[in-house]
Design an enzyme around this catalytic site. Sequence first.
Site, PDB file in Angstrom:
ATOM      1  N   LYS A  27     -80.117 -25.426  28.937  1.00 20.36           N
ATOM      2  CA  LYS A  27     -80.230 -25.636  27.735  1.00 20.36           C
ATOM      3  C   LYS A  27     -80.186 -24.557  26.473  1.00 20.36           C
ATOM      4  O   LYS A  27     -79.839 -24.372  25.829  1.00 20.36           O
ATOM      5  CB  LYS A  27     -81.037 -26.763  27.215  1.00 20.36           C
ATOM      6  CG  LYS A  27     -80.613 -27.247  24.998  1.00 20.36           C
ATOM      7  CD  LYS A  27     -82.134 -27.785  25.284  1.00 20.36           C
ATOM      8  CE  LYS A  27     -82.350 -27.189  23.573  1.00 20.36           C
ATOM      9  NZ  LYS A  27     -82.781 -27.890  22.631  1.00 20.36           N
ATOM     10  N   ASP A  50     -86.002 -26.861  36.681  1.00 18.93           N
ATOM     11  CA  ASP A  50     -85.335 -27.848  35.819  1.00 18.93           C
ATOM     12  C   ASP A  50     -86.432 -27.613  34.648  1.00 18.93           C
ATOM     13  O   ASP A  50     -86.473 -29.040  33.421  1.00 18.93           O
ATOM     14  CB  ASP A  50     -85.880 -29.235  36.107  1.00 18.93           C
ATOM     15  CG  ASP A  50     -85.713 -29.988  37.906  1.00 18.93           C
ATOM     16  OD1 ASP A  50     -83.952 -28.703  37.349  1.00 18.93           O
ATOM     17  OD2 ASP A  50     -85.612 -30.122  38.474  1.00 18.93           O
ATOM     18  N   GLN A  96     -83.416 -22.411  39.693  1.00 20.50           N
ATOM     19  CA  GLN A  96     -84.716 -22.858  40.342  1.00 20.50           C
ATOM     20  C   GLN A  96     -85.694 -22.001  39.428  1.00 20.50           C
ATOM     21  O   GLN A  96     -85.891 -21.966  38.349  1.00 20.50           O
ATOM     22  CB  GLN A  96     -84.861 -22.207  42.081  1.00 20.50           C
ATOM     23  CG  GLN A  96     -84.272 -22.848  43.017  1.00 20.50           C
ATOM     24  CD  GLN A  96     -82.587 -22.668  42.710  1.00 20.50           C
ATOM     25  OE1 GLN A  96     -82.366 -21.503  43.087  1.00 20.50           O
ATOM     26  NE2 GLN A  96     -81.681 -23.418  42.820  1.00 20.50           N
ATOM     27  N   GLY A 118     -79.058 -27.569  39.039  1.00 23.19           N
ATOM     28  CA  GLY A 118     -78.404 -28.674  37.617  1.00 23.19           C
ATOM     29  C   GLY A 118     -78.990 -28.288  36.388  1.00 23.19           C
ATOM     30  O   GLY A 118     -80.175 -28.378  36.291  1.00 23.19           O
TER      31      GLY A 118
HETATM   32  P1  GDP Z   1     -82.905 -26.289  34.333  1.00 21.80           P
HETATM   33  O1  GDP Z   1     -82.186 -26.672  35.472  1.00 21.80           O
HETATM   34  O2  GDP Z   1     -83.910 -25.898  33.715  1.00 21.80           O
HETATM   35  O3  GDP Z   1     -81.280 -26.188  33.916  1.00 21.80           O
HETATM   36  O4  GDP Z   1     -82.909 -28.140  33.492  1.00 21.80           O
HETATM   37  P2  GDP Z   1     -82.974 -29.516  34.194  1.00 21.80           P
HETATM   38  O5  GDP Z   1     -80.833 -28.865  33.028  1.00 21.80           O
HETATM   39  O6  GDP Z   1     -82.368 -29.617  35.432  1.00 21.80           O
HETATM   40  O7  GDP Z   1     -83.149 -30.136  33.291  1.00 21.80           O
HETATM   41  C1  GDP Z   1     -84.300 -30.393  32.060  1.00 21.80           C
HETATM   42  C2  GDP Z   1     -83.673 -31.447  32.006  1.00 21.80           C
HETATM   43  O8  GDP Z   1     -84.435 -32.066  29.952  1.00 21.80           O
HETATM   44  C3  GDP Z   1     -82.279 -32.139  30.966  1.00 21.80           C
HETATM   45  O9  GDP Z   1     -82.061 -33.088  31.028  1.00 21.80           O
HETATM   46  C4  GDP Z   1     -81.614 -30.456  29.837  1.00 21.80           C
HETATM   47  O10 GDP Z   1     -80.808 -31.875  28.461  1.00 21.80           O
HETATM   48  C5  GDP Z   1     -83.569 -32.211  29.228  1.00 21.80           C
HETATM   49  N1  GDP Z   1     -84.068 -30.485  27.764  1.00 21.80           N
HETATM   50  C6  GDP Z   1     -84.086 -29.374  27.643  1.00 21.80           C
HETATM   51  N2  GDP Z   1     -85.110 -29.183  27.454  1.00 21.80           N
HETATM   52  C7  GDP Z   1     -85.821 -30.524  26.383  1.00 21.80           C
HETATM   53  C8  GDP Z   1     -86.046 -30.171  25.756  1.00 21.80           C
HETATM   54  O11 GDP Z   1     -87.314 -29.880  24.761  1.00 21.80           O
HETATM   55  N3  GDP Z   1     -86.885 -32.419  25.257  1.00 21.80           N
HETATM   56  C9  GDP Z   1     -85.520 -32.967  26.081  1.00 21.80           C
HETATM   57  N4  GDP Z   1     -86.257 -34.495  25.554  1.00 21.80           N
HETATM   58  N5  GDP Z   1     -84.760 -32.628  26.757  1.00 21.80           N
HETATM   59  C10 GDP Z   1     -84.838 -31.620  26.846  1.00 21.80           C
HETATM   60  P1  IMO Z   2     -82.493 -25.322  39.015  1.00 22.45           P
HETATM   61  O1  IMO Z   2     -82.020 -24.299  38.650  1.00 22.45           O
HETATM   62  C1  IMO Z   2     -85.427 -28.026  40.992  1.00 22.45           C
HETATM   63  C2  IMO Z   2     -85.652 -27.602  45.257  1.00 22.45           C
HETATM   64  C3  IMO Z   2     -85.205 -29.106  46.583  1.00 22.45           C
HETATM   65  C4  IMO Z   2     -86.533 -28.164  47.322  1.00 22.45           C
HETATM   66  C5  IMO Z   2     -86.283 -26.108  47.472  1.00 22.45           C
HETATM   67  C6  IMO Z   2     -85.262 -26.252  48.533  1.00 22.45           C
HETATM   68  O2  IMO Z   2     -81.749 -27.147  38.130  1.00 22.45           O
HETATM   69  O3  IMO Z   2     -84.468 -25.639  38.217  1.00 22.45           O
HETATM   70  P2  IMO Z   2     -82.415 -26.016  48.610  1.00 22.45           P
HETATM   71  O4  IMO Z   2     -81.601 -26.507  48.999  1.00 22.45           O
HETATM   72  O5  IMO Z   2     -83.116 -25.119  47.646  1.00 22.45           O
HETATM   73  O6  IMO Z   2     -82.701 -25.470  50.613  1.00 22.45           O
HETATM   74  O7  IMO Z   2     -84.341 -26.802  48.202  1.00 22.45           O
HETATM   75  O8  IMO Z   2     -86.622 -26.511  46.115  1.00 22.45           O
HETATM   76  N1  IMO Z   2     -85.234 -27.089  44.204  1.00 22.45           N
HETATM   77  C7  IMO Z   2     -85.099 -26.892  43.292  1.00 22.45           C
HETATM   78  N2  IMO Z   2     -85.922 -28.251  42.071  1.00 22.45           N
HETATM   79  N3  IMO Z   2     -84.385 -27.234  40.176  1.00 22.45           N
HETATM   80  C8  IMO Z   2     -84.309 -26.671  41.187  1.00 22.45           C
HETATM   81  O9  IMO Z   2     -82.664 -25.309  40.395  1.00 22.45           O
HETATM   82  C9  IMO Z   2     -83.244 -26.229  42.028  1.00 22.45           C
HETATM   83  N4  IMO Z   2     -83.320 -26.434  43.106  1.00 22.45           N
HETATM   84  C10 IMO Z   2     -84.016 -26.043  44.523  1.00 22.45           C
HETATM   85  O10 IMO Z   2     -85.083 -29.755  45.624  1.00 22.45           O
HETATM   86  O11 IMO Z   2     -87.519 -28.643  47.525  1.00 22.45           O
HETATM   87 MG    MG Z   3     -82.591 -28.240  37.269  1.00 25.42          MG
END
Ligand code: GDP
Ligand code: IMO
Ligand code: MG
Length: 423
Positions: A16, A11, A222, A38
């Site tokens: 983005k 995350d 991840q 996600g």
């Molecule tokens: P990913 O799994 O690495 O693609 O990250 P996620 O989308 O799960 O989580 C990142 C969150 O931070 C999302 O809600 C993005 O819209 C948000 N985001 C990404 N870059 C920035 C940033 O520089 N500032 C802020 N405030 N939000 C960001």
């Molecule tokens: P993105 O790509 C954050 C975490 C789960 C759990 C562990 C194992 O959005 O960064 P799983 O369902 O893979 O067997 O869960 O890994 N996990 C993540 N945490 N971002 C993710 O993906 C994750 N995908 C799995 O929360 O701790």
């Molecule tokens: Mg994510």
Amino acid sequence: MDILIGLQWGDEGKGKIIDLMSRDYDIIARFNGGANAGHSIYHHGERITLKLLPSGIFYAHIDNIIGSAVVIDPLALKSEIDLVETLVQDSLENRIFISKKAHLVLPTQRYWDIFLEESPRYPSIGTTKNGIGPSYAHKALRQNVRAGDIHSARFGEHVYHILSRQYDELEVLGQSMPPLEKLYRNFMEACEFMQKLQIIDTEIFLNQALSTNKKVLAEGAQATFLDIDHGTYPYVTSSNTIASAACVSLGVSPKLVNRIYGITKAYCTRVGNGIFPTEISDPAASDLREKGNEFGSNTKRPRRVGWLDLPALRYAVMLNGVTDLVLTKADILNGMATVPVCTDYDIQGNKTALASLAFAGADVQPIWKFLPGWNDTKCEISDPTTLPEELRAFVSFLEEDLNVPVKYLSVGPLREQLITLAH
Ligand code: GDP
Ligand code: IMO
Ligand code: MG
């Protein structure tokens, strides 16, 4: 081929950044994980969370690959494609290429995941309950169904055989599930939909594209500390998440890898259980979680939060061979008088600057440094010199410490909130 991977626990903002970087590429190739990911993208002001589709999907010029080490839940893929097609008002069929070798997540594997998470006899990992672990486990046991099987005449029979066997095993264990026929029907419906997609030898497609100088970006899901081999086992996901895994999954030689982008937030988060040395507690944690909107993109679970962890980050940079850093969410720390950063660990009296967390326990104590905070990240996007001095100093501090330049600085979730730093 270039690669982008997360340097923390996921995350970091991969979606983005890849969405933006897609402008400079021809192909985006997702190389690991499944619908546990996600990846959020703001498209025309609306937040979309991609689970399986590569994050270049919103650009008409991009070919999107799903590599062999991805585990695909056909139902999740179908609903994601339906959603994106509605948004872009166009068919995606010609722009999605799935590796024949990618394994499918069976509905019973979701119930295995739920069973393992909820049974008191097994440790709770805090998984996303998407069937990821069981699908990779059955892959290793050589009991899975692959995307390339979909076109075979006996596919339905093959699926039914495996599904009913797993169903019986789960019933014996007392796991409640919808009727087998219903699981089978829904799964086969989604597989029928998948038949329309291009299920090919993606390694040949990619190598031919690279030989004609097409630009490929491999997308990690991840992140480093969730890697099955190098992460905080057993609290990890079930795939390899680090940069070198891109070559295995995509069938591209390491000699063809060029840049390796490593992405980190200006602080840390983690969803699920496991060690997190710089984790903070309430009320500071609630405050940071609210400000950063740190709730799972996929599962909506509140994310655990903490400050930037340099011993872990140094390790992640080393493990992945990062050539360029991407720093996100600097805006979330706006207005803090000082920004805490863990520079070293104290492990039973020993100062440690570089740490694998694979065997770490509660004896890891962070040693803190407090850097001057910044007030505002709003600046002329084209002119990084208008950034607050303290934020520029924070970026330089990281660059010097990690010995890697920060190429992109993200200061908000929207596409335009990105600053390219010149070096
Ligand atoms: P990913 O799994 O690495 O693609 O990250 P996620 O989308 O799960 O989580 C990142 C969150 O931070 C999302 O809600 C993005 O819209 C948000 N985001 C990404 N870059 C920035 C940033 O520089 N500032 C802020 N405030 N939000 C960001
Ligand atoms: P993105 O790509 C954050 C975490 C789960 C759990 C562990 C194992 O959005 O960064 P799983 O369902 O893979 O067997 O869960 O890994 N996990 C993540 N945490 N971002 C993710 O993906 C994750 N995908 C799995 O929360 O701790
Ligand atoms: Mg994510």
